[in-house]
Scaffold this motif. Sequence first.
Motif, mmCIF file in Angstrom:
data_model
loop_
_atom_site.group_PDB
_atom_site.id
_atom_site.type_symbol
_atom_site.label_atom_id
_atom_site.label_comp_id
_atom_site.label_asym_id
_atom_site.label_seq_id
_atom_site.Cartn_x
_atom_site.Cartn_y
_atom_site.Cartn_z
ATOM 1 N N ASP A 63 -32.155 -21.896 28.776
ATOM 2 C CA ASP A 63 -31.500 -21.005 29.726
ATOM 3 C C ASP A 63 -30.033 -21.422 29.902
ATOM 4 O OD1 ASP A 63 -30.637 -19.449 31.813
ATOM 5 O OD2 ASP A 63 -32.081 -20.211 33.277
ATOM 6 N N PRO A 64 -29.073 -20.554 29.616
ATOM 7 C CA PRO A 64 -27.659 -20.920 29.770
ATOM 8 C C PRO A 64 -27.301 -21.369 31.187
ATOM 9 C CG PRO A 64 -27.864 -18.900 28.503
ATOM 10 C CD PRO A 64 -29.237 -19.211 29.038
ATOM 11 N N ALA A 65 -28.040 -20.884 32.183
ATOM 12 C CA ALA A 65 -27.763 -21.276 33.563
ATOM 13 C C ALA A 65 -28.274 -22.673 33.869
ATOM 14 C CB ALA A 65 -28.387 -20.270 34.532
ATOM 15 N N SER A 110 -19.034 -31.657 27.847
ATOM 16 C CA SER A 110 -17.731 -31.460 28.487
ATOM 17 C C SER A 110 -17.098 -30.100 28.259
ATOM 18 C CB SER A 110 -16.762 -32.555 28.023
ATOM 19 O OG SER A 110 -17.234 -33.830 28.411
ATOM 20 N N GLY A 111 -17.697 -29.246 27.450
ATOM 21 C CA GLY A 111 -17.126 -27.917 27.246
ATOM 22 C C GLY A 111 -17.131 -27.103 28.535
ATOM 23 N N VAL A 115 -19.564 -22.442 25.660
ATOM 24 C CA VAL A 115 -20.272 -23.458 24.877
ATOM 25 C C VAL A 115 -21.556 -22.841 24.327
ATOM 26 C CG1 VAL A 115 -21.365 -25.741 24.928
ATOM 27 C CG2 VAL A 115 -19.314 -25.301 26.290
ATOM 28 N N LYS A 116 -21.875 -23.129 23.076
ATOM 29 C CA LYS A 116 -23.070 -22.573 22.452
ATOM 30 C C LYS A 116 -24.336 -23.079 23.145
ATOM 31 C CE LYS A 116 -21.312 -21.874 17.747
ATOM 32 N NZ LYS A 116 -21.472 -22.285 16.329
ATOM 33 N N GLY A 127 -22.436 -20.796 27.590
ATOM 34 C CA GLY A 127 -22.836 -21.966 28.363
ATOM 35 C C GLY A 127 -21.672 -22.827 28.801
ATOM 36 N N ARG A 128 -22.020 -23.880 29.505
ATOM 37 C CA ARG A 128 -21.032 -24.863 29.979
ATOM 38 C C ARG A 128 -21.657 -26.246 29.834
ATOM 39 N NH1 ARG A 128 -18.077 -23.614 35.487
ATOM 40 N NH2 ARG A 128 -16.613 -22.662 34.013
ATOM 41 N N GLY A 129 -20.857 -27.211 29.371
ATOM 42 C CA GLY A 129 -21.357 -28.567 29.215
ATOM 43 C C GLY A 129 -21.890 -29.122 30.528
ATOM 44 N N LEU A 130 -22.894 -30.006 30.442
ATOM 45 C CA LEU A 130 -23.556 -30.484 31.656
ATOM 46 C C LEU A 130 -22.604 -31.242 32.574
ATOM 47 C CD1 LEU A 130 -27.041 -31.670 30.314
ATOM 48 C CD2 LEU A 130 -26.311 -29.403 31.081
#
Length: 315
Positions: A63-65, A110-111, A115-116, A127-130
């Motif tokens: 899940d991207p979220a 860190s993206g 982000v893929k 997506g976004r890096g954690l």
Amino acid sequence: MDTVIKVGISTCLLGERVRYDGGHKRDPYLTDILGRFFTFVPVCPEVECGMPIPREAMRLEGDPASPRLMTQRTRVDKTEQMTSFCDDKIRLLAREELCGFIFKKDSPSSGLHRVKVYNSGMPSKNGRGLFAAAVVKAFPLLPVEEEGRLNDPDLRENFIESVFTYSRWKTFLKSRPTFGGLVEFHSNHKLLIMAHSPSIYREMGSLVATGKGIEQPELFRRYEELLMSAMAHQATVPKNTNVLSHIMGYFKKELSAMEKAELLEIIRQYHEKLVPLIVPITLLKHYCLKYDQSYLLRQYYLSPHPSELALRNHA
């Protein structure tokens, strides 16, 4: 510079060999140019959470979220290891008084943007890096950007302008601030705020006008929120043109017909993207000195960051 401006940064961008393949992604603009004005606080989430150099490549899945951080070959879930690190690191970063953060694009930790994230083997760039997600959540007013996007001159100027503004605000808060001090701070930033968001500029004016009836901590909290929300909006050519014309109004009694015609023509050329912003700004600074416009000379809009950065020199 007298004030130390701390900016978080992905460690690999400084040339440290911390990437999964043992390499780095040194960015000369960041190290050689911005490094003269900012004190960088480097963070490599993978290494600092205990992963080796080199290490197996990882990617985001699900899940991207709320994605999982998975190793690509051995299929080991590193999510808990990374999120535990993020919780601890956020507490440490809160003590650093950061004024901005520059992240490594495309990184699963860190993206910041696009982000893929893989779902059933298919990637989507949403997506976004954690670690980047944890920083944005913990510090919602902090100016943040990716190193790749800083190649865009407009995005670069907006980010750096926001960093310097946030630094001035943090310096104000450390100076035993008073309501009168807030009025002065706002007065000196009026045109800069107007160039980023005219609507928030009006809202901030109303807040300051009624500020005496608000408890000081709450007043400063609300002002900071509006200030950084305004700075997050990009100062566009039309908005800058409006501010330049507004400044010109202060000289309506002083300028000769020839000077007025020259200034109008320069503003028109800027509006048509024939000359960079530095051209009308330089002429206006000249008139401020010539006609002793002390109010305008205090405006950070005319000098929001060191001239050596040449951020307003692009058409």
